[in-house]
Motif scaffolding. Sequence first.
Motif, PDB file in Angstrom:
ATOM      1  N   LEU A   1     -13.802   9.802 -27.157  1.00 41.82           N
ATOM      2  CA  LEU A   1     -12.375  10.075 -27.384  1.00 41.82           C
ATOM      3  C   LEU A   1     -11.525   8.811 -27.418  1.00 41.82           C
ATOM      4  O   LEU A   1     -10.433   8.822 -27.957  1.00 41.82           O
ATOM      5  N   PHE A   2     -12.033   7.724 -26.831  1.00 43.86           N
ATOM      6  CA  PHE A   2     -11.138   6.602 -26.551  1.00 43.86           C
ATOM      7  C   PHE A   2     -11.369   5.403 -27.450  1.00 43.86           C
ATOM      8  O   PHE A   2     -12.503   5.050 -27.763  1.00 43.86           O
ATOM      9  N   GLU A   3     -10.266   4.802 -27.804  1.00 40.47           N
ATOM     10  CA  GLU A   3     -10.276   3.622 -28.655  1.00 40.47           C
ATOM     11  C   GLU A   3     -10.689   2.403 -27.826  1.00 40.47           C
ATOM     12  O   GLU A   3     -11.482   1.587 -28.253  1.00 40.47           O
ATOM     13  N   ASP A   4     -10.137   2.285 -26.633  1.00 36.45           N
ATOM     14  CA  ASP A   4     -10.415   1.143 -25.772  1.00 36.45           C
ATOM     15  C   ASP A   4     -10.302   1.547 -24.314  1.00 36.45           C
ATOM     16  O   ASP A   4      -9.644   2.538 -24.002  1.00 36.45           O
ATOM     17  N   THR A   5     -10.924   0.760 -23.457  1.00 43.69           N
ATOM     18  CA  THR A   5     -10.889   1.046 -22.020  1.00 43.69           C
ATOM     19  C   THR A   5     -10.444  -0.196 -21.254  1.00 43.69           C
ATOM     20  O   THR A   5     -10.874  -1.304 -21.556  1.00 43.69           O
ATOM     21  N   PHE A   6      -9.551   0.018 -20.296  1.00 39.13           N
ATOM     22  CA  PHE A   6      -9.122  -1.070 -19.420  1.00 39.13           C
ATOM     23  C   PHE A   6      -9.373  -0.681 -17.974  1.00 39.13           C
ATOM     24  O   PHE A   6      -9.178   0.462 -17.593  1.00 39.13           O
ATOM     25  N   MET A   7      -9.790  -1.670 -17.187  1.00 35.06           N
ATOM     26  CA  MET A   7      -9.981  -1.437 -15.759  1.00 35.06           C
ATOM     27  C   MET A   7      -8.874  -2.188 -15.028  1.00 35.06           C
ATOM     28  O   MET A   7      -8.755  -3.406 -15.168  1.00 35.06           O
ATOM     29  N   ILE A   8      -8.073  -1.437 -14.297  1.00 31.86           N
ATOM     30  CA  ILE A   8      -6.876  -2.049 -13.725  1.00 31.86           C
ATOM     31  C   ILE A   8      -6.630  -1.625 -12.276  1.00 31.86           C
ATOM     32  O   ILE A   8      -7.221  -0.660 -11.783  1.00 31.86           O
ATOM     33  N   SER A   9      -5.759  -2.359 -11.631  1.00 28.50           N
ATOM     34  CA  SER A   9      -5.177  -1.904 -10.378  1.00 28.50           C
ATOM     35  C   SER A   9      -3.668  -1.892 -10.579  1.00 28.50           C
ATOM     36  O   SER A   9      -3.049  -2.956 -10.634  1.00 28.50           O
TER      37      SER A   9
ATOM     38  N   LYS B   1      -8.873  18.718 -28.278  1.00 25.54           N
ATOM     39  CA  LYS B   1      -8.165  19.673 -29.132  1.00 25.54           C
ATOM     40  C   LYS B   1      -7.186  18.924 -30.050  1.00 25.54           C
ATOM     41  O   LYS B   1      -7.093  19.176 -31.247  1.00 25.54           O
ATOM     42  N   ARG B   2      -6.488  17.978 -29.433  1.00 25.70           N
ATOM     43  CA  ARG B   2      -5.510  17.198 -30.182  1.00 25.70           C
ATOM     44  C   ARG B   2      -6.198  16.411 -31.304  1.00 25.70           C
ATOM     45  O   ARG B   2      -5.693  16.321 -32.422  1.00 25.70           O
ATOM     46  N   LYS B   3      -7.376  15.872 -30.984  1.00 24.66           N
ATOM     47  CA  LYS B   3      -8.125  15.093 -31.974  1.00 24.66           C
ATOM     48  C   LYS B   3      -8.513  15.977 -33.165  1.00 24.66           C
ATOM     49  O   LYS B   3      -8.439  15.565 -34.320  1.00 24.66           O
ATOM     50  N   ALA B   4      -8.902  17.215 -32.847  1.00 24.32           N
ATOM     51  CA  ALA B   4      -9.292  18.139 -33.908  1.00 24.32           C
ATOM     52  C   ALA B   4      -8.091  18.513 -34.772  1.00 24.32           C
ATOM     53  O   ALA B   4      -8.205  18.638 -35.990  1.00 24.32           O
ATOM     54  N   GLU B   5      -6.938  18.658 -34.097  1.00 19.09           N
ATOM     55  CA  GLU B   5      -5.736  19.077 -34.828  1.00 19.09           C
ATOM     56  C   GLU B   5      -5.087  17.936 -35.609  1.00 19.09           C
ATOM     57  O   GLU B   5      -4.510  18.144 -36.660  1.00 19.09           O
ATOM     58  N   ARG B   6      -5.174  16.737 -35.028  1.00 17.93           N
ATOM     59  CA  ARG B   6      -4.519  15.584 -35.669  1.00 17.93           C
ATOM     60  C   ARG B   6      -5.507  14.433 -35.769  1.00 17.93           C
ATOM     61  O   ARG B   6      -5.379  13.425 -35.081  1.00 17.93           O
ATOM     62  N   PRO B   7      -6.508  14.589 -36.652  1.00 15.35           N
ATOM     63  CA  PRO B   7      -7.595  13.599 -36.712  1.00 15.35           C
ATOM     64  C   PRO B   7      -7.109  12.195 -37.093  1.00 15.35           C
ATOM     65  O   PRO B   7      -7.774  11.213 -36.802  1.00 15.35           O
ATOM     66  N   LYS B   8      -5.953  12.111 -37.732  1.00 15.00           N
ATOM     67  CA  LYS B   8      -5.478  10.797 -38.204  1.00 15.00           C
ATOM     68  C   LYS B   8      -4.711  10.022 -37.143  1.00 15.00           C
ATOM     69  O   LYS B   8      -4.508   8.815 -37.280  1.00 15.00           O
ATOM     70  N   SER B   9      -4.250  10.692 -36.097  1.00  5.02           N
ATOM     71  CA  SER B   9      -3.451   9.958 -35.109  1.00  5.02           C
ATOM     72  C   SER B   9      -4.362   9.059 -34.268  1.00  5.02           C
ATOM     73  O   SER B   9      -5.528   9.366 -34.061  1.00  5.02           O
ATOM     74  N   PRO B  10      -3.816   7.920 -33.790  1.00  2.00           N
ATOM     75  CA  PRO B  10      -4.650   6.941 -33.093  1.00  2.00           C
ATOM     76  C   PRO B  10      -5.332   7.522 -31.857  1.00  2.00           C
ATOM     77  O   PRO B  10      -4.772   8.382 -31.181  1.00  2.00           O
ATOM     78  N   ALA B  11      -6.534   7.042 -31.597  1.00  2.00           N
ATOM     79  CA  ALA B  11      -7.289   7.533 -30.438  1.00  2.00           C
ATOM     80  C   ALA B  11      -6.630   7.053 -29.152  1.00  2.00           C
ATOM     81  O   ALA B  11      -6.029   5.988 -29.116  1.00  2.00           O
ATOM     82  N   PRO B  12      -6.714   7.858 -28.101  1.00  2.00           N
ATOM     83  CA  PRO B  12      -6.136   7.452 -26.820  1.00  2.00           C
ATOM     84  C   PRO B  12      -6.832   6.224 -26.227  1.00  2.00           C
ATOM     85  O   PRO B  12      -7.938   5.875 -26.626  1.00  2.00           O
ATOM     86  N   VAL B  13      -6.145   5.631 -25.286  1.00  3.39           N
ATOM     87  CA  VAL B  13      -6.668   4.475 -24.558  1.00  3.39           C
ATOM     88  C   VAL B  13      -6.957   4.930 -23.131  1.00  3.39           C
ATOM     89  O   VAL B  13      -6.194   5.716 -22.560  1.00  3.39           O
ATOM     90  N   LEU B  14      -8.044   4.441 -22.568  1.00  3.77           N
ATOM     91  CA  LEU B  14      -8.430   4.843 -21.221  1.00  3.77           C
ATOM     92  C   LEU B  14      -8.049   3.762 -20.201  1.00  3.77           C
ATOM     93  O   LEU B  14      -8.346   2.585 -20.409  1.00  3.77           O
ATOM     94  N   LEU B  15      -7.386   4.175 -19.151  1.00  3.77           N
ATOM     95  CA  LEU B  15      -7.068   3.255 -18.057  1.00  3.77           C
ATOM     96  C   LEU B  15      -7.831   3.701 -16.815  1.00  3.77           C
ATOM     97  O   LEU B  15      -7.571   4.774 -16.272  1.00  3.77           O
TER      98      LEU B  15
END
Length: 307
Positions: free
Chosen positions: A153-161, A115-129
């Motif tokens: 939806l995501f710009e980048d993905t990180f796998m973490i502990s 929803k946020r992406k549709a409303e604010r298409p210019k804001s940076p894409a979220p990052v996935l952790l």
Amino acid sequence: MSDDVQTRAGFVAVVGAPNAGKSTFVNKAVGTKVSIVSPKVQTTRTRVLGIAIEGNAQIVFMDTPGIFEPRRRLDRAMVASAWGSAQDADIIMLMVDTVKGICDDTKRILKGLEKRKAERPKSPAPVLLLNKVDKVDKGRLLEIAAKLAETGLFEDTFMISALNGDGLADVLAYLGERMQIGPWLFPEDQITDMPARLLAAEITREKLYFHLRQELPYATTVETETWENFDDGSIKIEQVIFVERDSQKSIVLGKGGSMIKEIGAQSRKELQQILDTKVHLFLFVKVRDSWGEDPERFSHWGLDYNA
Ligand code: GDP
Ligand code: MG
């Protein structure tokens, strides 16, 4: 930082389902505890800032209450606070517990992000952790990553502990580079915006969460009533644990006061570590019927009573 070095700064909101490990992550990133952690859901009740320095960048993390289906008034305020933080942030990071997988709460958040992406298409894409990689095998991890990648939806993905710090340095380096050029937002040595009195109350609440079973923690809240600095450097802190009913009071006190004594000892020990001085801690238990509906308690946490 000296004036001739280009500084960067920005806000990063960490959102996710309850128990994903958001507070653990923020504490690890900051290097000290600013946000309390427990195996129980909905431990974090409000937005907590944790400030990390990465090279010339100041990364201001916003730890948030988990996003879940709200039932009580307090739930609604917590969820509203989490989304509010996300709207204010330069970067949103969604944390997913890979042990649990893509649960209903996470699905709800994905919808919110769409929803946020549709409303604010210019804001940076979220990052996935993808968190808790210490607990899952590669196959499962890749399966979850692939499913979430499908959302686009995501710009980048990180796998973490978040627990043992694996992968954390990469996330911090990544965020450091993405902060906007500009002056730091907080003094160099500041690690949170939470007042000491509130943090002290949170530490005691964390110990309560560890000791109380089932639903009882959610019926409790802690407030610091007095804080006195003595000439010898020691601090006297008096706190009240509010419960909703008499029966809960006796559980918190324990047999012959054994429970409250143990909670007090653990809280005092940690407060002494954090404050780096001797602490005299006094805990009182009071019944306050339906504090969960009391507007004053909401403003105490910076939550919106009418959310
Ligand atoms: P939050 O509700 O998202 O803030 O989650 P917390 O930070 O309070 O953590 C919830 C529980 O998950 C706690 O018991 C943490 O110790 C545990 N936890 C957090 N991160 C990790 C991780 O990377 N690995 C494992 N095994 N447990 C974790
Ligand atoms: Mg938390």
